[in-house]
Write a protein that holds these residues in place. Structure first.
Motif, PDB file in Angstrom:
ATOM      1  N   TYR A  39       0.850  -1.195   0.000  1.00  0.00           N
ATOM      2  CA  TYR A  39       0.000   0.000   0.000  1.00  0.00           C
ATOM      3  C   TYR A  39       0.886   1.246   0.000  1.00  0.00           C
ATOM      4  O   TYR A  39       1.886   1.333   0.730  1.00  0.00           O
ATOM      5  N   GLU A  40       0.496   2.234  -0.786  1.00  0.00           N
ATOM      6  CA  GLU A  40       1.250   3.480  -0.899  1.00  0.00           C
ATOM      7  C   GLU A  40       0.271   4.660  -0.864  1.00  0.00           C
ATOM      8  O   GLU A  40      -0.721   4.654  -1.598  1.00  0.00           O
ATOM      9  N   THR A  41       0.555   5.652  -0.002  1.00  0.00           N
ATOM     10  CA  THR A  41      -0.308   6.832   0.141  1.00  0.00           C
ATOM     11  C   THR A  41       0.379   8.034  -0.475  1.00  0.00           C
ATOM     12  O   THR A  41       1.545   8.334  -0.143  1.00  0.00           O
ATOM     13  N   ASP A  42      -0.327   8.712  -1.388  1.00  0.00           N
ATOM     14  CA  ASP A  42       0.275   9.890  -2.016  1.00  0.00           C
ATOM     15  C   ASP A  42       0.031  11.144  -1.167  1.00  0.00           C
ATOM     16  O   ASP A  42      -0.553  11.081  -0.085  1.00  0.00           O
ATOM     17  N   VAL A  54      -4.856   6.247  -1.354  1.00  0.00           N
ATOM     18  CA  VAL A  54      -4.127   5.008  -1.073  1.00  0.00           C
ATOM     19  C   VAL A  54      -4.136   4.128  -2.341  1.00  0.00           C
ATOM     20  O   VAL A  54      -5.202   3.854  -2.911  1.00  0.00           O
ATOM     21  N   LYS A  55      -2.976   3.722  -2.771  1.00  0.00           N
ATOM     22  CA  LYS A  55      -2.834   2.825  -3.926  1.00  0.00           C
ATOM     23  C   LYS A  55      -2.389   1.451  -3.447  1.00  0.00           C
ATOM     24  O   LYS A  55      -1.415   1.330  -2.705  1.00  0.00           O
TER      25      LYS A  55
END
Length: 366
Positions: free
Chosen positions: A326-329, A334-335
C-alpha cells in the motif's frame, strides 16, 4: 469362387452380400497387369477375402514382387475368416476406417446391393431412396491414387445418370461388361483414376445405356486389349486406422505385430536398466531437492533402519505467493499493489508398506 460357408449362402444374400464367382474373377484378373513393387490392393467389402486373395495371387504369378492386400468387412464371421486370407483386415464399417486418400493402386469394390434402410424406410427429405452402391462409390473412389485401377461390381441397373456421371468424372478408360455369372445381374466396370474434372458426356451416355440394358457384352475370359496396369505405391506411407477397435481385434493385432510395438524395446524406452546411483558429496539443499523431484529421481521403495518401508514418489508443484503493498500519495489517496510470485514447492508422497496398523497409510512431506 465358391462360398467358404455354403450353408450360410441364403443369409449372405439377404444381408446384401453377393460373393464374386470364380468365372468373373478369372475374367477380371486377365484384364490386370503390374510391374510395380509393393502395389496396394484394397477391398472395402471383402467378405471372406477370397476375391482379393485370388487377385493378389494372380499378380504374384505375373511378376509382382510383393503386394499388400487390405480388406474391410462389417460381418464378424466373414471378417475373421478374411484375416487368414489377406494381409490386413478390419472388422468394421467402412465409414469407421481412416485410409489416406490417393494411396491405393487397385480398388476392388463389390459393395452391398440395395436401398439404405433408415427410420424413414429409406426415404430422404426429398423422398428419394439412396443406394448402398452409390454410398460406397463416393466413399472409396477418393482412395485410389492417380493412375490406380478400379474394378467395380454392381447390378447393371444401378447405373443411372448420377452414378454414371460420378464414374465418368473420376475415371478414364471406362469399360463395362456383364459378369459371366448372371444370378445377380452383375456388371463389371473398369477404370483408371484421374483428377476429377468435367465428366465425358460420351462415357456418361454409354454407362446410362448399359444401365438400361443396351450394349451388354459378357466379360471375356481372356482380355483382348491393353491391360489395366496397377501402379507403384505413392511415396507417402498408407494410413489404415480403425476409429473404433474392439478388444478382440486389438489383442489379435498386438499379438500379430508384436515386433512393431514398443514392448520388445521396453527396457530401452522406460530405462529399467539404469545404472546404480551414487550418494551425493553433501546433503541436498532445498534447491537440489526441488530439481531431483522435478526430474522424477526421488521415487521407489525405501527402507529405514528400524524396519519401516515406504513406496515413495516425488513431485513438484507450483504455488502463488501473494503480497499486497500500500502506498499513500500527498493527497491522501491510497494505492494498492498486488504482487503474485510463483513458487515451486517440492513434495514427497509415500505409501506405508510397513506391516502393522499404519500399513497403507499415505504420508505427505513438504
Amino acid at each position: 469362387m465358391a462360398l467358404i460357408f455354403p450353408r450360410l449362402a441364403n443369409n449372405f444374400v439377404k444381408n446384401g452380400y453377393y460373393p464374386t464367382d470364380s468365372l468373373t474373377i478369372a475374367g477380371i484378373t486377365s484384364a490386370l497387369s503390374t510391374s510395380a513393387v509393393d502395389p496396394v490392393l484394397l477391398d472395402p467389402c471383402c467378405g471372406e477375402g477370397a476375391a482379393l486373395r485370388d487377385v493378389a495371387e494372380y499378380l504374384e504369378r505375373i511378376g509382382a514382387s510383393y503386394q499388400r492386400s487390405y480388406g474391410i468387412e462389417v460381418d464378424s464371421e466373414r471378417a475373421w475368416h478374411a484375416k487368414t486370407q489377406l494381409d490386413v483386415v478390419a472388422h468394421a464399417d467402412v465409414h469407421d476406417v481412416m485410409i489416406s486418400p490417393r494411396s491405393v493402386g487397385l480398388l476392388f469394390l463389390n459393395p452391398p446391393y440395395g436401398d439404405v434402410v433408415s427410420d424413414k424406410a429409406g426415404l430422404g427429405d426429398t423422398g428419394k431412396k439412396e443406394r448402398h452402391e452409390k454410398i460406397f462409390a463416393r466413399r472409396t473412389f477418393q482412395l485410389l491414387q492417380f493412375g490406380g485401377v478400379l474394378v467395380l461390381i454392381i447390378p447393371f441397373y444401378v447405373l443411372d445418370h448420377e452414378l454414371a456421371t460420378l464414374i465418368a468424372r473420376n475415371f478414364d478408360r471406362v469399360e463395362a461388361f456383364m459378369a459371366p455369372e448372371q444370378q445377380f445381374k452383375q456388371a463389371v466396370i473398369f477404370g483408371v483414376k484421374r483428377r476429377s474434372s468435367s465428366p465425358d458426356s460420351k462415357v456418361v451416355q454409354k454407362l446410362e445405356a448399359f444401365g438400361k440394358g443396351d450394349g451388354h457384352v459378357v466379360l471375356p475370359e481372356v482380355w483382348p486389349g491393353e491391360p489395366y496396369e496397377i501402379p507403384d505405391p505413392p511415396a507417402e506411407p498408407l494410413t489404415f486406422t480403425v476409429a473404433r477397435l474392439d478388444a478382440e481385434q486389438l489383442s489379435y493385432e498386438v499379438s500379430r505385430l508384436r515386433h512393431a510395438t514398443l514392448w520388445p524395446r521396453f527396457n530401452q524406452v522406460i530405462r529399467t536398466d539404469t545404472t546404480a546411483t551414487r550418494r551425493p558429496l553433501r546433503s541436498l539443499g532445498k534447491w537440489h531437492l526441488a530439481l531431483a523431484l522435478a526430474a522424477g529421481q526421488i521415487s521407489g521403495m525405501v527402507s529405514a533402519k528400524d524396519g519401516r518401508r515406504y513406496l515413495v514418489k516425488g513431485d513438484t508443484f507450483k504455488e502463488k505467493d501473494r503480497k499486497r503493498e500500500y502506498e499513500t500519495d500527498a493527497d491522501g489517496n491510497v494505492k494498492e499493489t498486488v504482487i503474485d510470485t510463483d513458487k515451486f514447492v517440492p513434495a514427497i508422497r509415500a505409501i506405508d508398506f510397513t506391516p502393522g496398523p499404519t500399513y497403507g497409510s499415505i504420508l505427505t512431506i513438504r
